[in-house]
Write a protein that holds these residues in place. Structure first.
Motif, short mmCIF file in Angstrom:
data_model
loop_
_atom_site.label_atom_id
_atom_site.label_comp_id
_atom_site.label_asym_id
_atom_site.label_seq_id
_atom_site.Cartn_x
_atom_site.Cartn_y
_atom_site.Cartn_z
N ALA A 114 -3.26 -7.48 -17.80
CA ALA A 114 -1.86 -7.88 -17.68
C ALA A 114 -1.36 -8.36 -19.03
O ALA A 114 -1.90 -9.31 -19.61
N LEU A 115 -0.32 -7.72 -19.54
CA LEU A 115 0.25 -8.06 -20.85
C LEU A 115 1.72 -8.42 -20.65
O LEU A 115 2.53 -7.58 -20.27
N ARG A 116 2.04 -9.69 -20.86
CA ARG A 116 3.42 -10.16 -20.69
C ARG A 116 4.15 -10.11 -22.02
O ARG A 116 3.66 -10.63 -23.02
N MET A 117 5.33 -9.51 -22.01
CA MET A 117 6.13 -9.34 -23.21
C MET A 117 7.04 -10.54 -23.41
O MET A 117 7.81 -10.90 -22.52
N GLY A 118 6.94 -11.17 -24.58
CA GLY A 118 7.75 -12.33 -24.87
C GLY A 118 8.93 -12.02 -25.77
O GLY A 118 9.45 -10.90 -25.78
#
Length: 228
Positions: A114-118
Motif C-alpha cells: 500500500a503506497l499512499r500519495m501525499g
C-alpha cells in the motif's frame, strides 16, 4: 565506449514546459522490481499519465544506509522506504494540476504494498551536462555493449544530440505480465546544456511509463573512465 573531450559550456535557461513532480509517499516497502506494478497503479489512478510527454520514474533509495545494502533487482526482494522517499513523475506542466487532483491522497496497490500519495511539488529539469538513465529499453538493449551504444548514437543523432562520452552499464530485466523487458543503464557526459534539457524532455526509447529512457543528473563519469 565513446569518449570525446568536453566543449565550452554556456549559460542556458531551463524551460518549464516539462517538469518533474515529486510526491511524498507513505509506504513501508515495495518490491525492488516494481516498475510495471507502479506503472499499472498510477495509470489506473491518473489517466493524464497516458498523454504524450509523461514518464514515471521508478522509486530508488540509497545503495547503503546504516549498513543496509540495496537488494539485487531480481527475486522477491523489497525496498524499504523512508519518510524522505519521493515518487517522481515527469510530465508537461500544463497537466500538473490534473495529476495532483487525481493522485494526492490516493492509496495505490504496488505489487501488494500500500503506497499512499501525499503532497507534491514541482521541480525544473536539470541543466547538468552528465545524465543517467537507470533503464533504457529498445531493440538493442539485449545485445552486446557495442551494438547497444551504436543504437544509442543513431537514436540521439536523430534528435540532434551528439554523443561525446557514453557508458552503458549492466543489463537489467524488468518483470512484466508478458515476460521480462530487457534494459540497460546508460550514462552520457559532455552534453551541452541544451542537449541535456532536450534529452530529459524527450527521453530515449520506449516504455517511459515504466521509467525507461528517463534521464536524471549525475555527478559525472570522469572518475569512472579513469578506473576502466
Amino acid at each position: 565506449m565513446f569518449w570525446q573531450e568536453d566543449e565550452a559550456k554556456t549559460e542556458t535557461p531551463v524551460p518549464d514546459d516539462i517538469v518533474d513532480v515529486l510526491f511524498a509517499v507513505d509506504c513501508r516497502s515495495i518490491p525492488v522490481d516494481h516498475a510495471h506494478a507502479l506503472s499499472a497503479a498510477l495509470l489506473a489512478a491518473a489517466p493524464c499519465l497516458r498523454k504524450p510527454g509523461a514518464g514515471i520514474h521508478t522509486i530508488h533509495v540509497a545503495g547503503s544506509q546504516n549498513g543496509w545494502e540495496r537488494p539485487d533487482h531480481n527475486g522477491d526482494q523489497q525496498l524499504h522506504l523512508s519518510r524522505r522517499t519521493r515518487l517522481c513523475i515527469r510530465l508537461p506542466r500544463e497537466d500538473v494540476a490534473e495529476l495532483r487532483e487525481q493522485l494526492q491522497g490516493q492509496t495505490l496497490d504496488v505489487g501488494g504494498s500500500a503506497l499512499r500519495m501525499g503532497a507534491c511539488k514541482e521541480r525544473l529539469l536539470s541543466k547538468e551536462t552528465t545524465l543517467l538513465a537507470r533503464y533504457v529499453a529498445g531493440p538493442a538493449a539485449a545485445e552486446e555493449e557495442h551494438a547497444f551504444l551504436q543504437w544509442v548514437d543513431a537514436e540521439l543523432t536523430e534528435l540532434g544530440i551528439k554523443v561525446r562520452k557514453a557508458l552503458c552499464g549492466k543489463a537489467t530485466p524488468l518483470s512484466t505480465p508478458s515476460g521480462p523487458l530487457q534494459t540497460r543503464s546508460l550514462m552520457l557526459a559532455g552534453l551541452t546544456a541544451e542537449e541535456s534539457i532536450l534529452l530529459q524532455q524527450l527521453g530515449l526509447g520506449p516504455h517511459r511509463e515504466m521509467g525507461c529512457g528517463l534521464f536524471i543528473p549525475h555527478k559525472g563519469i570522469d572518475s569512472v573512465h579513469k578506473s576502466v
